[in-house]
Design a protein around this motif. Sequence first.
Motif, PDB file in Angstrom:
ATOM      1  N   PRO A   2      99.105  47.270  45.985  1.00  6.87           N
ATOM      2  CA  PRO A   2      99.901  48.164  45.056  1.00  6.87           C
ATOM      3  C   PRO A   2     100.524  47.594  43.867  1.00  6.87           C
ATOM      4  CG  PRO A   2     100.415  48.281  47.329  1.00  6.87           C
ATOM      5  CD  PRO A   2      99.538  47.104  47.139  1.00  6.87           C
ATOM      6  N   SER A   3     100.908  48.301  42.841  1.00  2.00           N
ATOM      7  CA  SER A   3     101.628  47.885  41.652  1.00  2.00           C
ATOM      8  C   SER A   3     103.049  47.408  42.032  1.00  2.00           C
ATOM      9  CB  SER A   3     101.488  48.820  40.570  1.00  2.00           C
ATOM     10  OG  SER A   3     102.141  48.570  39.665  1.00  2.00           O
ATOM     11  N   ALA A  20     104.511  49.560  44.808  1.00  2.00           N
ATOM     12  CA  ALA A  20     104.613  50.882  44.401  1.00  2.00           C
ATOM     13  C   ALA A  20     103.317  51.364  44.249  1.00  2.00           C
ATOM     14  CB  ALA A  20     105.510  51.052  43.146  1.00  2.00           C
ATOM     15  N   PRO A  21     103.100  52.766  44.480  1.00  2.00           N
ATOM     16  CA  PRO A  21     101.981  53.123  44.436  1.00  2.00           C
ATOM     17  C   PRO A  21     101.314  53.493  43.052  1.00  2.00           C
ATOM     18  CG  PRO A  21     103.181  54.834  45.091  1.00  2.00           C
ATOM     19  CD  PRO A  21     103.793  53.626  45.148  1.00  2.00           C
ATOM     20  N   SER A  22     102.123  53.302  42.055  1.00  2.00           N
ATOM     21  CA  SER A  22     101.844  53.423  40.339  1.00  2.00           C
ATOM     22  C   SER A  22     103.252  53.039  39.795  1.00  2.00           C
ATOM     23  CB  SER A  22     101.557  54.860  40.285  1.00  2.00           C
ATOM     24  OG  SER A  22     102.768  55.815  40.399  1.00  2.00           O
ATOM     25  N   LYS A  23     102.929  52.855  38.426  1.00  2.00           N
ATOM     26  CA  LYS A  23     103.852  52.432  37.484  1.00  2.00           C
ATOM     27  C   LYS A  23     104.714  53.876  36.971  1.00  2.00           C
ATOM     28  CE  LYS A  23     103.055  49.060  34.478  1.00  2.00           C
ATOM     29  NZ  LYS A  23     102.280  48.290  33.388  1.00  2.00           N
ATOM     30  N   GLN A  26     104.868  58.413  38.139  1.00  2.00           N
ATOM     31  CA  GLN A  26     103.806  59.280  38.395  1.00  2.00           C
ATOM     32  C   GLN A  26     103.848  59.466  40.005  1.00  2.00           C
ATOM     33  OE1 GLN A  26     100.585  56.551  37.558  1.00  2.00           O
ATOM     34  NE2 GLN A  26     100.449  57.394  35.585  1.00  2.00           N
ATOM     35  N   HIS A  27     104.682  58.854  40.688  1.00  2.00           N
ATOM     36  CA  HIS A  27     104.983  58.870  42.020  1.00  2.00           C
ATOM     37  C   HIS A  27     106.445  58.883  42.100  1.00  2.00           C
ATOM     38  CE1 HIS A  27     105.175  57.883  46.361  1.00  2.00           C
ATOM     39  NE2 HIS A  27     103.903  58.418  46.462  1.00  2.00           N
ATOM     40  N   SER A  55     106.028  53.956  30.601  1.00  2.00           N
ATOM     41  CA  SER A  55     106.178  54.248  31.836  1.00  2.00           C
ATOM     42  C   SER A  55     107.564  53.636  32.536  1.00  2.00           C
ATOM     43  CB  SER A  55     105.019  53.834  32.680  1.00  2.00           C
ATOM     44  OG  SER A  55     104.909  52.219  32.657  1.00  2.00           O
TER      45      SER A  55
END
Length: 116
Positions: A2-3, A20-23, A26-27, A55
């Motif tokens: 994950p990021s 984190a699932p995304s930067k 977004q999540h 982001s």
Amino acid sequence: MPSPFLSCTTGTRNRWGHPAPSKGVQHPYPAERLLRDLEYLGYGRVVLKSDQENSIKALGRSVKDGWSGEATLEYNPKGESQSNGEVERAVQNIQGIARTLWEHVEVQAGMSLGAK
């Protein structure tokens, strides 16, 4: 893998690394996690510093809007990674620990967990 993202407090020298699932936003997890970190610290006022990546700026705005305390957003000048030196070193340390743990799990399990 994950990021990762990092929350870092200069005054207390606390550092938390969270996968984190995304930067950005977004999540919802990165903002929720950072809000929990701030609540844990118990401060009424903070300065959220970051680079000018869209982001990350969106994440800062989301946290500022969701936090009950007073938050000021501060952005480092573009191309000036020196101004983020302490945070950059903390990110490198946490990424190194994450890679070590990832490899350890792969070796102990005798299997590949996929791309790092």
